[in-house]
Design a protein around this motif. Structure first.
Motif, PDB file in Angstrom:
ATOM      1  N   MET A   1       7.731   2.884  -1.736  1.00  0.00           N
ATOM      2  CA  MET A   1       7.345   1.667  -1.066  1.00  0.00           C
ATOM      3  C   MET A   1       8.225   0.520  -1.581  1.00  0.00           C
ATOM      4  SD  MET A   1       3.881  -0.491  -1.472  1.00  0.00           S
ATOM      5  CE  MET A   1       3.065  -0.421   0.061  1.00  0.00           C
ATOM      6  N   LYS A   2       8.806  -0.205  -0.669  1.00  0.00           N
ATOM      7  CA  LYS A   2       9.637  -1.339  -1.035  1.00  0.00           C
ATOM      8  C   LYS A   2       8.758  -2.570  -1.225  1.00  0.00           C
ATOM      9  CE  LYS A   2      13.402  -4.196   0.511  1.00  0.00           C
ATOM     10  NZ  LYS A   2      14.254  -4.623   1.584  1.00  0.00           N
ATOM     11  N   THR A   3       9.022  -3.315  -2.272  1.00  0.00           N
ATOM     12  CA  THR A   3       8.289  -4.556  -2.487  1.00  0.00           C
ATOM     13  C   THR A   3       9.089  -5.716  -1.919  1.00  0.00           C
ATOM     14  OG1 THR A   3       9.267  -4.870  -4.665  1.00  0.00           O
ATOM     15  CG2 THR A   3       7.176  -3.694  -4.575  1.00  0.00           C
ATOM     16  N   GLU A  57      -3.102  -0.876   2.436  1.00  0.00           N
ATOM     17  CA  GLU A  57      -3.618   0.474   2.224  1.00  0.00           C
ATOM     18  C   GLU A  57      -4.016   0.637   0.768  1.00  0.00           C
ATOM     19  OE1 GLU A  57      -0.878   3.469   3.467  1.00  0.00           O
ATOM     20  OE2 GLU A  57      -0.386   2.395   5.301  1.00  0.00           O
ATOM     21  N   LYS A  58      -4.982   1.513   0.534  1.00  0.00           N
ATOM     22  CA  LYS A  58      -5.401   1.817  -0.839  1.00  0.00           C
ATOM     23  C   LYS A  58      -4.209   2.346  -1.611  1.00  0.00           C
ATOM     24  CE  LYS A  58      -9.952   1.341  -0.574  1.00  0.00           C
ATOM     25  NZ  LYS A  58     -10.676   0.352  -1.259  1.00  0.00           N
ATOM     26  N   GLY A  59      -4.098   1.902  -2.848  1.00  0.00           N
ATOM     27  CA  GLY A  59      -3.007   2.352  -3.697  1.00  0.00           C
ATOM     28  C   GLY A  59      -1.746   1.523  -3.550  1.00  0.00           C
ATOM     29  N   ALA A  60      -1.705   0.625  -2.557  1.00  0.00           N
ATOM     30  CA  ALA A  60      -0.523  -0.241  -2.405  1.00  0.00           C
ATOM     31  C   ALA A  60      -0.538  -1.275  -3.514  1.00  0.00           C
ATOM     32  CB  ALA A  60      -0.532  -0.913  -1.038  1.00  0.00           C
TER      33      ALA A  60
END
Length: 61
Positions: A1-3, A57-60
């Motif tokens: 996942m890119k921040t 989303e959960k975990g993001a």
């Protein structure tokens, strides 16, 4: 996942309030305290809107 980087300007009193949360909850960085507060705010808005607001989303991070 890119921040993504988000730049914003805040009143000094708001920064002090964030720092108070940071120190009281023992977050290592101001950024972590801001992420915590934004997530909490989004959860509250979603709850008040009857679950209509879009949440990460959960975990993001």
């Amino acid at each position: 996942m890119k921040t993504e980087r988000v730049h914003l300007m805040m009143a000094p009193a708001d920064v002090e309030a964030i720092d108070d949360v940071r120190f009281n909850l023992r977050f290592g960085t101001r950024a972590k305290a801001i992420r915590f507060l934004v997530k909490r705010g989004l959860e509250n808005v979603a709850a008040e809107a009857g679950g209509l607001a879009r949440l990460p989303e959960k975990g993001a991070r």
